[in-house]
Design an enzyme around this catalytic site. Structure first.
Site, short mmCIF file in Angstrom:
data_model
loop_
_atom_site.label_atom_id
_atom_site.label_comp_id
_atom_site.label_asym_id
_atom_site.label_seq_id
_atom_site.Cartn_x
_atom_site.Cartn_y
_atom_site.Cartn_z
N ILE B 128 0.85 -1.20 0.00
CA ILE B 128 0.00 0.00 0.00
C ILE B 128 0.89 1.25 0.00
O ILE B 128 1.69 1.43 0.91
CB ILE B 128 -0.92 0.01 1.25
CG1 ILE B 128 -1.79 -1.25 1.28
CG2 ILE B 128 -1.77 1.27 1.27
CD1 ILE B 128 -2.58 -1.43 2.59
N ASP B 129 0.75 2.07 -1.03
CA ASP B 129 1.48 3.34 -1.11
C ASP B 129 0.52 4.46 -0.74
O ASP B 129 -0.55 4.56 -1.33
CB ASP B 129 2.00 3.59 -2.53
CG ASP B 129 2.94 2.48 -3.00
OD1 ASP B 129 3.55 1.82 -2.15
OD2 ASP B 129 3.04 2.29 -4.23
N ALA B 130 0.93 5.31 0.19
CA ALA B 130 0.02 6.37 0.61
C ALA B 130 0.77 7.67 0.87
O ALA B 130 1.96 7.68 1.14
CB ALA B 130 -0.75 5.94 1.86
N TYR B 141 -2.54 5.64 -3.10
CA TYR B 141 -2.31 5.86 -4.53
C TYR B 141 -1.95 4.54 -5.20
O TYR B 141 -1.41 3.64 -4.55
CB TYR B 141 -1.16 6.85 -4.75
CG TYR B 141 -1.53 8.30 -4.52
CD1 TYR B 141 -1.81 8.77 -3.25
CD2 TYR B 141 -1.59 9.19 -5.60
CE1 TYR B 141 -2.15 10.10 -3.04
CE2 TYR B 141 -1.93 10.53 -5.40
CZ TYR B 141 -2.20 10.97 -4.12
OH TYR B 141 -2.54 12.30 -3.92
N GLN B 171 3.84 2.00 2.64
CA GLN B 171 4.92 2.89 2.20
C GLN B 171 4.46 4.34 2.11
O GLN B 171 3.41 4.63 1.55
CB GLN B 171 5.42 2.44 0.82
CG GLN B 171 6.42 3.42 0.22
CD GLN B 171 7.25 2.87 -0.91
OE1 GLN B 171 8.42 3.16 -1.02
NE2 GLN B 171 6.66 2.07 -1.75
#
Lengths: 223, 260
Positions: B128-130, B141, B171
């Protein structure tokens, strides 16, 4: 890179013969083969039960679901040939991770019968005995305690032996005919390695455990 | 008995390792296999390799992945553009332990669920990219940080658990390559939202950061790119990894801070 201690010297390895790694389509067999080769042992991946005859030592690796593992063994026609080489021919066989669990009579994962080579069952981690901050699967490096004297557990490392684990279930022995080799603690003590005569199992991944794994697989190649 | 996990992250572009700043390509590190070999010789706990070249160049060459797996006597996770069970199966066959799924998960796909049935949860990492937005809220995102999804990382972590992921990597996009410390608030919120192991990524600068995100904030592991790839005041490329004594000191200090 890990040419290590004198006990993994080539003369011993050469006399140890050739290790067959069973490839039954469920997992990466390459890393086990690569680590054995780096340790100086001869190792080959085999994808047909007919090839079992060519080897005096066999490794049964495995990751994933117990039922899928047994189904793949059945579809490949492995089950009786493996039982035969282990129980009749008494070849040394080492199960790794799911491969160890498959040696049991039964697993709670999919309520499924196993190979029945070691007198034990496979059970889920008992959530009620684990504190809330311990997640399942147990994933990561853990130290182990070697018990008793067994050639497989011999270590000359200065640090305590540690291995890489990834599992949600563990074995539970039915009788004292099976000898525990390693205990590990995750919320409570569980058996990380066990053996009866020529049949051995390790819950962790020696092929992903740096020099500790090199040492263990070298022990297997030499014993 | 459980050891803290410190995980180097290498970004793959073709056959090279690169490093990004806030998800934009920034620096060439070296040959990816060579970099992995060095982490191996330093006995890194695990290695994560993410193919960031996949979107413009297509999937990485199988021989690069196989070679990487051959060099790693440690667990190896691989991600980048994985969108089918068949692709996942091929990676496991090549010797990858875990696959990391980002876009095919956060955009609402069911790949994690399908793959978990076949390979087991333990081999599936939901990535998970945030970003922390101007109003202080966190937003997830996809597609290498280019598409905002209007979902919080906490909600995404719950979906990861529901789908059967075995681990979550959270992340921080805005801290990528910045070496300003982890976004501890974001990591803690995800840790609290799930019982899955959570790996923190983005912003780590020191061994103390690694130890503290685990001991104080409850992460299962601490991952980093820049701090394991660059060294010194001038940030020269030098693959490095904390020694046993450095780890012990940092862990002892973090325990002290946690109980203080």
């Amino acid at each position: 890179m890990h040419e290590s201690s004198e006990k993994s010297g080539r003369p011993d390895i050469d006399s140890a013969g050739h290790i067959g790694i069973i490839d039954y389509g469920i997992c990466n067999v390459g890393s086990v083969r690569n680590m054995l080769r780096r340790s100086g042992a001869l190792a080959t991946c085999i994808s047909s039960p007919d090839e079992l005859a060519d080897f005096d030592r066999i490794i049964l690796p495995g990751v994933g679901h117990f039922q899928a593992g047994m189904a793949n063994l059945a579809n490949g026609g492995w089950i009786e040939p493996i039982r035969h080489i282990a129980l009749v021919e008494k070849k040394r066989i080492l199960g790794i991770c799911l491969g160890m669990q498959l040696l049991a009579h039964h697993s709670e994962e999919g309520d499924c019968e196993g190979l029945g080579l070691l007198d034990m069952d496979v059970k889920h981690f008992d959530r009620s005995r684990l504190s809330a901050e311990l997640p399942i699967p147990h994933m990561g490096w853990s130290e182990v305690d070697a018990v008793g004297a067994h050639p497989l557990t011999h270590s000359e490392q200065a640090e305590k032996q540690r291995f890489y684990f990834v599992h949600s279930l563990h074995v539970s022995l039915r009788s004292d005919g099976v000898q525990p080799l390693f205990w590990c603690n995750y919320g409570y003590p569980f058996i990380a390695g066990c053996a009866r005569d020529n049949i051995m199992g390790m819950q962790f991944h020696p092929e992903k455990s740096h020099m500790f794994g090199v040492e263990l697989l070298t022990n297997f190649a030499r014993m | 008995m459980r050891r803290l996990r410190f995980i180097p992250v290498l970004l793959l572009d073709g056959t090279s390792a690169i490093k990004t700043h806030r998800f934009a390509p920034a620096r060439y590190i070296g040959d990816i296999v060579n970099a992995a070999q060095i982490f191996n010789s330093k006995m890194a706990d695990e290695l994560i390799v993410i193919d960031v070249g996949v979107h413009k160049k297509g999937a990485s060459q199988p021989h690069v992945i196989r070679h990487l797996a051959e060099e790693c006597f440690m667990p190896l996770a691989f991600g980048g553009g994985i969108n089918s069970v068949a692709q996942a199966a091929a990676l496991f066959k090549h010797g990858i332990e875990k696959i990391s799924i980002n876009t095919a998960f956060v955009e609402g796909g069911t790949l994690i669920e399908e793959a978990a049935k076949q390979f087991g949860s333990q081999s599936l990492v939901a990535s998970i990219d945030a970003k922390r937005e101007a109003d202080g809220r966190y937003q997830v995102y996809s597609r290498g940080g280019t598409r905002a999804l209007g979902v919080s990382p906490v909600e995404m972590a719950r979906r990861a658990a529901d789908q059967g992921a075995g681990e979550i990597v959270i992340q921080s996009i805005d801290r990528d390559g910045m070496r300003v410390g982890y976004d501890r608030e974001m990591v803690r919120s995800v840790v609290e939202a799930t019982t899955l192991p959570v790996v923190a990524l983005g912003g780590a600068d020191t061994v103390a950061d690694l130890a503290r995100i685990i001991i104080e904030d409850g992460a299962s592991a601490a991952a980093a790119g820049s701090m394991f790839s660059f060294y010194g005041r001038l940030q020269a490329v030098l693959i490095n990894y904390p020694r046993a004594d450095e780890r012990e000191q940092a862990v002892a200090k973090a325990c002290e801070l946690a109980t203080a």
